[in-house]
Design an enzyme around this catalytic site. Structure first.
Site, PDB file in Angstrom:
ATOM      1  N   LYS A 280      27.802 -27.057  14.934  1.00  0.00           N
ATOM      2  CA  LYS A 280      27.779 -25.859  15.028  1.00  0.00           C
ATOM      3  C   LYS A 280      26.840 -25.122  16.041  1.00  0.00           C
ATOM      4  CE  LYS A 280      29.346 -23.447  12.241  1.00  0.00           C
ATOM      5  NZ  LYS A 280      29.111 -22.995  11.043  1.00  0.00           N
ATOM      6  N   HIS A 281      27.192 -24.082  16.898  1.00  0.00           N
ATOM      7  CA  HIS A 281      26.065 -23.342  18.077  1.00  0.00           C
ATOM      8  C   HIS A 281      25.585 -24.585  18.898  1.00  0.00           C
ATOM      9  CE1 HIS A 281      27.769 -19.562  16.329  1.00  0.00           C
ATOM     10  NE2 HIS A 281      27.502 -19.847  15.061  1.00  0.00           N
ATOM     11  N   ASN A 443      12.705 -26.983  19.578  1.00  0.00           N
ATOM     12  CA  ASN A 443      11.912 -27.842  19.613  1.00  0.00           C
ATOM     13  C   ASN A 443      12.901 -28.145  18.248  1.00  0.00           C
ATOM     14  OD1 ASN A 443       9.407 -27.907  21.094  1.00  0.00           O
ATOM     15  ND2 ASN A 443       8.615 -26.112  19.420  1.00  0.00           N
ATOM     16  N   HIS A 603      17.703 -28.652  26.276  1.00  0.00           N
ATOM     17  CA  HIS A 603      18.075 -25.843  26.354  1.00  0.00           C
ATOM     18  C   HIS A 603      19.168 -26.016  26.959  1.00  0.00           C
ATOM     19  CE1 HIS A 603      14.593 -25.223  24.241  1.00  0.00           C
ATOM     20  NE2 HIS A 603      13.389 -26.781  25.504  1.00  0.00           N
TER      21      HIS A 603
END
Length: 603
Positions: A280-281, A443, A603
């Site tokens: 999810k996301h 993180n 990221h």
């Protein structure tokens, strides 16, 4: 000029795939073939008459083949505008015949560089005559067609045969656009090579980075509905990493698919077991390998007693049930072939889409019926090799880095820093947790137990907050196995999603009064809540949990918090000035900890 009749075609290619048959078809349509060198020989070998370029220019090839087509008799014939009478008069005066089609692909420069050839060998693969002809004919697409790839032969022939050897302006413009993209990519590769060579020699020159993309399809919008236009694209000259079998992908769907498939593929490679993930996301809500379910887990995960699950289905059931509330509307990744058993499990879940290495025919039929036939189904290409470097553009700045291709394997956990050793079962769980954090927004930390993720803490600025957030998910996962949770009696007709959410609400017991009234309506009789004593006693039964962190633990408070949910094994990169303090904290609790030496920010 809309339709142009092709009477003369100049063919000079490095990639000779299909060119002889193409030339034969052209000749059958009455087209005169002009060619050079090896291309000329390949065409003659199938019985097609060929005019050599030297016969037209009245000048032999020279300088070892560097000069073949660079001549007014060739480029005049290509560049003459058929709608400009002065151009046509000049051709007639100089006895230059028009050339209506150019078929040319270029020397494989990038391949030569990858083979590690020296500078002299590389520059010999810089094509001069080819790009010149391609650009000239593309510029003059009002009068000339230019083909730069064997994939274009078939559609062009189809049009020629249907229209008395004529090509429309639309077709010529399409071919010209592809030609300019072809030469732009080629020039960029040469520029990259020269700048990298000079940089390696210590010259103060800024490298040039260029990458070209070919649109695969438009998207309805980007991350948000107001972000239009949007599309997804593949790197020009490379295969796409997947094929769309059903449905229409969205921007976030593809972000989930590309990250989740890498996760499960790496899990399967590392542990040699089928793997699954629930995303999810762009972060995993859960991930797991195929480990048999205990009777208690079968009950907690609502698998009917006696139902036999395949290994691939078991992996997904575990992944989905790590954090089922977060997995609502997930994107699924399956490492292997989706079988009918796995498809039947997915059929009952609310999910946006799936990516897998393949699908059994029956499984595909089941999945295609989800979401009224709009369920997104992607088939990953297991042989796809991603580029070494990856790029991201943010606010007008292009960021480039080497792809994180470090593979997480059991060997990475040999550097144990504590007196307590790490058994094989814990190594397995640490690998699961470490691969999960590798593909989680930083993180992040991840807890794993019995071959599955049981708690993910993603995207927090403070590492101890990651530990606490994921720890709450571990607590919720474990308390779903409490006898009182398993014994909850719902009213007839309460849906699966409602039951899942109700159990989490029961465990957390933090409902407002209006919430509680709605929640109680799911039961014939409101259940007795878990007491603090019952929770504390049951949590003490949870032990041998593994946790992995994407970066070092800066303080011992991370260890203190992790022990609250049964952690006995830790993997982290190490490298903090507080390493000794963190190791001492592990010794206080009898925890085994390994330093991997690999940071896994994502990221």
């Amino acid at each position: 000029m809309d339709a142009v009749k092709v009477k003369r075609a100049l063919i000079s290619v490095f990639d000779k795939a299909g060119v002889a048959d193409f030339a034969k078809e052209l000749s059958g349509l009455g087209v005169t073939i002009i060619s050079t060198g090896g291309t000329s020989k390949a065409i003659r070998d199938v019985g097609v008459p060929v005019l050599d370029v030297a016969d037209i220019t009245k000048w032999p090839e020279m300088l070892g083949g560097r000069v073949k087509t660079l001549h007014p008799c060739i480029h005049g014939g290509i560049l003459a505008n058929r709608n400009d009478q002065s151009h046509m008069d000049t051709l007639k005066e100089l006895e230059v015949e028009p050339i209506d089609m150019v078929v040319c692909n270029l020397y494989p420069f990038s391949k030569t560089v990858k083979e590690g050839k020296e500078f002299d060998g590389c520059i010999e693969m810089i094509d001069i005559g080819g790009p010149t002809m391609v650009r000239a004919s593309a510029k003059n697409c009002g009068s000339v067609a230019v083909l730069t790839s064997p994939s274009q032969y078939s559609p062009v022939l189809e049009e020629l045969k249907a229209s008395d050897a004529q090509l429309t302006l639309k077709r010529r413009k399409l071919l010209a656009a592809a030609a300019f993209l072809h030469t732009a990519e080629y020039d960029a590769a040469v520029a990259n090579y020269f700048s990298s060579t000079l940089s390696a020699e210590g010259e103060d020159i800024k490298p040039v980075e260029a990458r070209f993309y070919e649109q695969m399809a438009p998207l309805r919008y980007g991350v948000n509905p107001h972000q239009t236009p949007a599309s997804y694209n593949k790197i020009l000259g490379c295969n796409a990493p997947f094929t769309v079998l059903n449905g229409s992908p969205g921007y976030t769907n593809l972000m989930d698919a590309m990250n989740s498939y890498q996760l499960v593929a790496e899990l399967e490679e590392a542990l040699q077991l089928p793997a699954a993930a629930s995303f999810k996301h762009v972060s995993p809500a859960g991930a797991a390998i195929a480990q048999p379910l205990t009777p208690v887990l079968e009950q907690a995960y609502e698998i009917k007693a006696g139902r036999v699950l395949t290994p691939q289905a078991t992996a997904y059931v575990r992944a989905r049930n790590a954090d089922p509330m977060s997995s609502f509307g997930d994107f699924i990744a399956i490492s292997g072939i989706v079988d009918v058993c796995t498809a039947e499990i997915i059929k009952s879940e609310v999910s946006d889409g799936i990516i897998a290495s393949g699908y059994e025919e029956g499984a595909l039929d089941i999945l295609k019926k989800k979401k009224s036939g709009k369920y997104l189904i992607l088939e990953a290409k297991k042989d796809f090799t991603p580029p070494v470097n990856e790029f991201k553009e943010v606010y007008g700045v292009g960021l480039a880095q080497k792809r994180n291709d470090t593979l997480i394997k059991p060997e990475l956990l040999k550097n144990v820093k504590t007196k307590t050793p790490i058994p094989d079962s814990a190594v397995r769980d640490l690998v699961v947790a470490s691969i999960a954090v590798k593909y989680t927004q930083s993180n992040s930390v991840c807890y794993a137990y019995d071959g599955q993720v049981v708690g993910v803490g993603a995207g927090q600025q403070s590492r101890v907050d990651c530990v606490k957030l994921a720890g709450r998910k571990v607590k919720s996962w474990h308390l779903r196995r409490h006898p009182k949770t398993l014994a909850l009696k719902f009213k007839e007709g309460v849906k699966r999603v409602e039951r899942t959410n109700a159990r989490v609400a029961y465990i957390n017991n933090d409902m407002t009064e209006p919430e509680r009234k709605i929640w109680e309506q799911l039961f014939d009789t409101p259940p007795d809540m878990l007491t603090e004593e019952e929770i504390e006693s049951f949590m003490k039964e949870l032990t041998d949990v593994a946790i992995s962190s994407d970066a070092f633990f800066p303080f011992r408070d991370n260890i203190d918090q992790a022990t609250k949910v049964g952690v006995k094994y830790i993997a982290q990169p190490g490298g903090s000035v507080q390493d000794d303090t963190v190791i001492a904290a592990c010794e206080d609790y009898g925890i085994a900890m390994a330093f991997t030496g690999v940071r896994l920010f994502h990221h």
